[in-house]
Design an enzyme around this catalytic site. Structure first.
Site, PDB file in Angstrom:
ATOM      1  N   ASP A  13      -6.539  -4.909  -4.139  1.00 36.65           N
ATOM      2  CA  ASP A  13      -5.087  -4.892  -4.073  1.00 36.65           C
ATOM      3  C   ASP A  13      -4.588  -5.961  -3.106  1.00 36.65           C
ATOM      4  OD1 ASP A  13      -2.451  -3.092  -4.528  1.00 36.65           O
ATOM      5  OD2 ASP A  13      -2.529  -3.776  -2.453  1.00 36.65           O
ATOM      6  N   TYR A  57       1.384 -11.582   1.285  1.00 35.89           N
ATOM      7  CA  TYR A  57       0.346 -11.472   2.322  1.00 35.89           C
ATOM      8  C   TYR A  57      -0.212 -12.856   2.611  1.00 35.89           C
ATOM      9  CZ  TYR A  57       0.086  -6.500   0.842  1.00 35.89           C
ATOM     10  OH  TYR A  57       0.364  -5.194   0.508  1.00 35.89           O
ATOM     11  N   HIS A  71       7.090  -5.170  -5.766  1.00 30.32           N
ATOM     12  CA  HIS A  71       6.681  -4.761  -4.417  1.00 30.32           C
ATOM     13  C   HIS A  71       7.757  -3.923  -3.716  1.00 30.32           C
ATOM     14  CE1 HIS A  71       4.187  -6.251  -0.702  1.00 30.32           C
ATOM     15  NE2 HIS A  71       4.314  -4.948  -0.738  1.00 30.32           N
ATOM     16  N   ASN A  78       7.126   1.202  -3.502  1.00 30.04           N
ATOM     17  CA  ASN A  78       8.264   1.446  -2.610  1.00 30.04           C
ATOM     18  C   ASN A  78       9.564   1.712  -3.372  1.00 30.04           C
ATOM     19  OD1 ASN A  78       6.902   0.909   0.045  1.00 30.04           O
ATOM     20  ND2 ASN A  78       6.653  -1.133  -0.868  1.00 30.04           N
ATOM     21  N   LEU A 116      -4.797   5.147   5.653  1.00 29.31           N
ATOM     22  CA  LEU A 116      -5.371   5.511   6.951  1.00 29.31           C
ATOM     23  C   LEU A 116      -4.349   5.394   8.081  1.00 29.31           C
ATOM     24  CD1 LEU A 116      -8.870   3.814   6.530  1.00 29.31           C
ATOM     25  CD2 LEU A 116      -8.352   6.262   6.447  1.00 29.31           C
TER      26      LEU A 116
END
Length: 317
Positions: A46, A51, A121, A152, A209
């Site tokens: 992913d 990024y 996104h 989102n 996490l």
């Protein structure tokens, strides 16, 4: 392996997050991490076109570029690549023109002919949703994208997207990428999961996490106590409630001879509609726990214990 929604994408039940590639993991480290992940059975990566534009000296697209260079060098078979549009500095928003240009730029950086799973996104309130839905559908029709997805988005906007796509006879999303983990549950469980269940969508949660908190490494509210670019994000969860969750994870982990990381991912993987949590690794040594989290099976009693200790209430806010 698990199918994503109504698609033909049969993936390892954990996605390797590419947000760290070009940020806390340089090119060589990223290659090592990708090698370890795929050697261990992983096949789902992913990333996103944005990024990692936030890093000084970066301009966006660094993660896709690294993944693309790794694909070209290693030539792995049966790898599923997911990427996203709307947050690259040069390709902001979800207008039809931008969606097409961003997808073509991502394809070039990744060095692939088709993007397996393409996410919107972030929602774009300034662009009519009809325009965005049509643009994503056209990418599928033209063969640039195999399947579409959203990240989102609110439950209402997901419903609207699906309705528009169905009415137009164009590609319907197969996956949703929400913020979901043991310390961030109620929003997703109350609104997104019901939509996913109704329309047969798979959840591919990010922050699985909690910025590293659910690895058990961060047990202080003082972010400066840990030398990590992500420590600040993790420290906010180190409340009395959050630490009780860590204690329960630690107890279950000990019973399985596993890590807190693996148990956290195993819990998330077991939740309704969740297909593959996303987790990243900045060092190759962290990959083993991620892989184990995709395979560890918790008992009903252990799942209930984690459900109970992580349940949200105003007293825990």
């Amino acid at each position: 392996m698990t199918l994503l929604g109504s698609s033909d994408l049969d993936v390892f039940p954990l996605a390797l997050g590419g947000n760290v590639f070009g940020w806390t993991a340089d090119r060589d480290s990223s290659f090592e991490i990708l090698d370890a992940f795929t050697t261990g059975g992983g096949d789902f990566i992913d990333t996103a076109d944005g990024y990692s534009a936030w890093v000084p000296g970066n301009s966006g697209g660094e993660s896709e570029t690294i993944v693309g260079e790794w694909l070209a060098d290693r030539k792995p078979s049966d790898i599923t690549i997911a990427t996203k549009v709307s947050s690259h500095p040069q390709f902001k928003g979800l207008s039809a023109k931008n969606v097409r240009a961003a997808a073509e730029a991502s394809l070039k950086r990744l060095g692939v002919d088709t993007i397996d799973l393409y996410y919107a996104h972030f929602d774009d309130a300034e662009t009519p949703l009809e325009e965005t839905v049509a643009a994503f559908g056209q990418l599928v029709t033209d063969g640039l994208v195999r399947h579409t997805a959203v990240s989102n988005y609110s439950a209402g906007r997901i419903r609207s997207w699906i309705s528009l796509a169905q009415d137009a006879g164009t590609a319907v999303p197969v996956a949703v990428q929400p913020h979901y983990n043991l310390v961030h549950r109620n929003d997703v469980e109350e609104s997104i999961v019901p939509v996913a269940e109704e329309f047969g969508l798979s959840l591919v949660p990010y922050y699985a996490l909690a910025s590293g908190f659910l690895t058990g490494k961060y047990r202080s509210t003082d972010a400066s106590a840990v030398e990590s670019a992500r420590a600040g994000g993790a420290a906010k969860y180190a409340t009395p409630h959050g630490l009780r969750i860590i204690d329960e994870l630690e107890s279950i982990a000990a019973a399985h001879g596993a890590s807190i990381t693996s148990v956290s991912l195993a819990w998330l993987r077991s939740q309704p509609t969740v297909a593959a949590p996303i987790a990243s690794a900045s060092r190759v040594e962290q990959v083993a726990d991620l892989l184990a989290g995709a395979k560890l099976e918790l008992s009903d009693e252990e799942l209930r214990a984690l459900d109970d200790v992580s349940a949200w209430s105003p007293a825990h806010a």
